[in-house]
Design an enzyme around this catalytic site. Sequence first.
Site, PDB file in Angstrom:
ATOM      1  N   GLU A  96     -24.780 -19.192  -7.141  1.00 44.11           N
ATOM      2  CA  GLU A  96     -25.808 -18.566  -6.310  1.00 44.11           C
ATOM      3  C   GLU A  96     -26.040 -17.136  -6.770  1.00 44.11           C
ATOM      4  OE1 GLU A  96     -27.928 -19.856  -3.982  1.00 44.11           O
ATOM      5  OE2 GLU A  96     -28.691 -17.856  -4.407  1.00 44.11           O
ATOM      6  N   PHE A  97     -27.310 -16.781  -6.951  1.00 43.52           N
ATOM      7  CA  PHE A  97     -27.637 -15.439  -7.454  1.00 43.52           C
ATOM      8  C   PHE A  97     -28.310 -14.570  -6.404  1.00 43.52           C
ATOM      9  CE2 PHE A  97     -27.587 -18.312 -11.110  1.00 43.52           C
ATOM     10  CZ  PHE A  97     -26.663 -17.675 -11.922  1.00 43.52           C
ATOM     11  N   LEU A  98     -28.326 -15.022  -5.142  1.00 36.53           N
ATOM     12  CA  LEU A  98     -29.045 -14.245  -4.124  1.00 36.53           C
ATOM     13  C   LEU A  98     -28.432 -12.861  -3.946  1.00 36.53           C
ATOM     14  CD1 LEU A  98     -27.220 -14.056  -1.302  1.00 36.53           C
ATOM     15  CD2 LEU A  98     -27.970 -16.386  -1.056  1.00 36.53           C
TER      16      LEU A  98
ATOM     17  N   LYS B 222     -15.115  -7.816  -6.894  1.00 32.58           N
ATOM     18  CA  LYS B 222     -14.169  -8.929  -7.052  1.00 32.58           C
ATOM     19  C   LYS B 222     -14.539  -9.806  -8.258  1.00 32.58           C
ATOM     20  CE  LYS B 222     -16.122 -12.534  -4.037  1.00 32.58           C
ATOM     21  NZ  LYS B 222     -16.554 -13.447  -5.076  1.00 32.58           N
TER      22      LYS B 222
ATOM     23  N   CYS C 141     -19.347  -9.015  -3.937  1.00 35.70           N
ATOM     24  CA  CYS C 141     -19.499  -9.731  -5.210  1.00 35.70           C
ATOM     25  C   CYS C 141     -19.029  -8.926  -6.410  1.00 35.70           C
ATOM     26  CB  CYS C 141     -20.951 -10.163  -5.373  1.00 35.70           C
ATOM     27  SG  CYS C 141     -21.385 -11.470  -4.219  1.00 35.70           S
TER      28      CYS C 141
ATOM     29  N   LEU D  32     -29.782   0.316 -13.048  1.00 34.70           N
ATOM     30  CA  LEU D  32     -29.530   1.436 -13.947  1.00 34.70           C
ATOM     31  C   LEU D  32     -29.659   2.736 -13.161  1.00 34.70           C
ATOM     32  CD1 LEU D  32     -28.894   1.455 -16.997  1.00 34.70           C
ATOM     33  CD2 LEU D  32     -31.277   2.040 -17.414  1.00 34.70           C
TER      34      LEU D  32
END
Length: 450
Positions: free
Chosen positions: A152-154, A282, A279, A269
Amino acid sequence: MKLSVIGCGYVGLVTGACLAEIGHHVVCADNDQARIKMLHAGKMPIYEEHLDGIVQRNVKAGRLTFTSDVAEAVRGGDAVFICVGTPPLETGDADLSAIDNVARLIATESRTPKLVVEKSTVPVQTGQQLKRALAVYGRSGGVTFEVASNPEFLREGTAVLDFLYPDRIVVGVDSGQAEQQMREIYKPILVRSFTCPLPDGARPKTPPPQFIVTTINSAELIKHASNSFLAMKISYANMVADLCEKMNANVDEVTRAMGLDPRIGGAFLRAGLGFGGFCFPKDVQAFIRLAERAGVDFRLLKEVENVNKARIDGFLEKTRRALWVLKEKKIGMLGIAFKPYTDDVRFAPAMELIRRLLAEGAKIQAYDPEAMERARATYPELRYCADPHDTASGADALLIVTEWPQFKSLDWKRMHAAMARPLVLDGRNLLEPARMRELGFEYHSIGRPE
Ligand SMILES: NC(=O)c1ccc[n+]([C@@H]2O[C@H](COP(=O)([O-])OP(=O)(O)OC[C@H]3O[C@@H](n4cnc5c(N)ncnc54)[C@H](O)[C@@H]3O)[C@@H](O)[C@H]2O)c1
């Protein structure tokens, strides 16, 4: 296809609600009974824009249900999405005990074939272990399991939008059947056939997502490699900021121009207090550890982590330099969440900053639009303020820790008048230095000329 989602945390709730929104029947289960009780009462355990309405609508339509009977949820689904937490162990490795518990439950409770979808962020080769666990725990049941990795990239704060309008859906499988099932589940998102629940202005104009099919190992690695890369960009910007400070250059000008190069890109950036949340910290740690165990010394990422940890030291030093002694000083803190538009304070730079300021005897009065209740659970001794002006009241210094946009448009003249000493330390480069000085503030930020 009936879907079960195990774990009603951030990812589980968004996954369950959005899968229901695109037309599936979904049962979401969690072993935290208080959480399920809240959901049954129509309350959201997390703050995320648009989620509340989507949950309510789908519950009402009978497509979305919540239960604390995880076994029942497992039995009812053709596909079971594992969305439980994978927090860090002392060693930095991901704690996979929740995944193991769920695997055991799926193996022993299933009566019909299941597609088991690993959505939690896990180290590479977890899918292999999961398959083995399902076979071992379920050896007497005779049920067949397929496993898919679907990272999951949300992003918290824009989670609904990210789920419904992703730029890619990554699916790691080792059979055509699992691939087909995953395609079927995501079809409404892939062909954009669902009715968008977001207001017109929030709907992105991006093309439909790519459906990327890989091996299970690659899919797992894609997630860790992506998050670690983004974390690396942040630490890079922060090192450039340190150099800018010494050389009297402006990091915002430097990173802005750098980011216009499409090979670099401007996202992530930005110099500041560094990355936090559930996220990046960890995942970077877990990636370093899994590389180590595979015999690869990922020194680059170790430095990313070191640079990030040092952000708090640097900011505290700046605060100390400005205030001299911290003991008994009244410090106003604007922002606690690890980033704006969320109430999540897990591994937030603010939480570490608070710990260290309290240890030095400072008195903290803090305000965050969403995260105060969560912070209170860890730091009940803080004074939580009604609004930002209350935070400024009688303060010897004001620290900007989360870049909530509303802090930018505050009545800074009024803030100035409320403070005991008009000192602002901006850990997110949110404000304009010239304007702040014009208003009479002593103003310090990150990597910009003093
Ligand atoms: N939060 C994010 O932005 C994000 C984004 C992408 C991926 N992820 C990954 O997704 C996973 C979940 O993250 P999260 O932020 O939703 O975590 P979370 O801690 O908010 O939620 C996890 C939930 O799982 C439940 N749970 C734990 N063990 C269980 C069990 N045995 N049975 C049923 N429920 C159980 C917990 O009670 C909790 O509600 C993690 O691996 C995380 O790294 C998170």
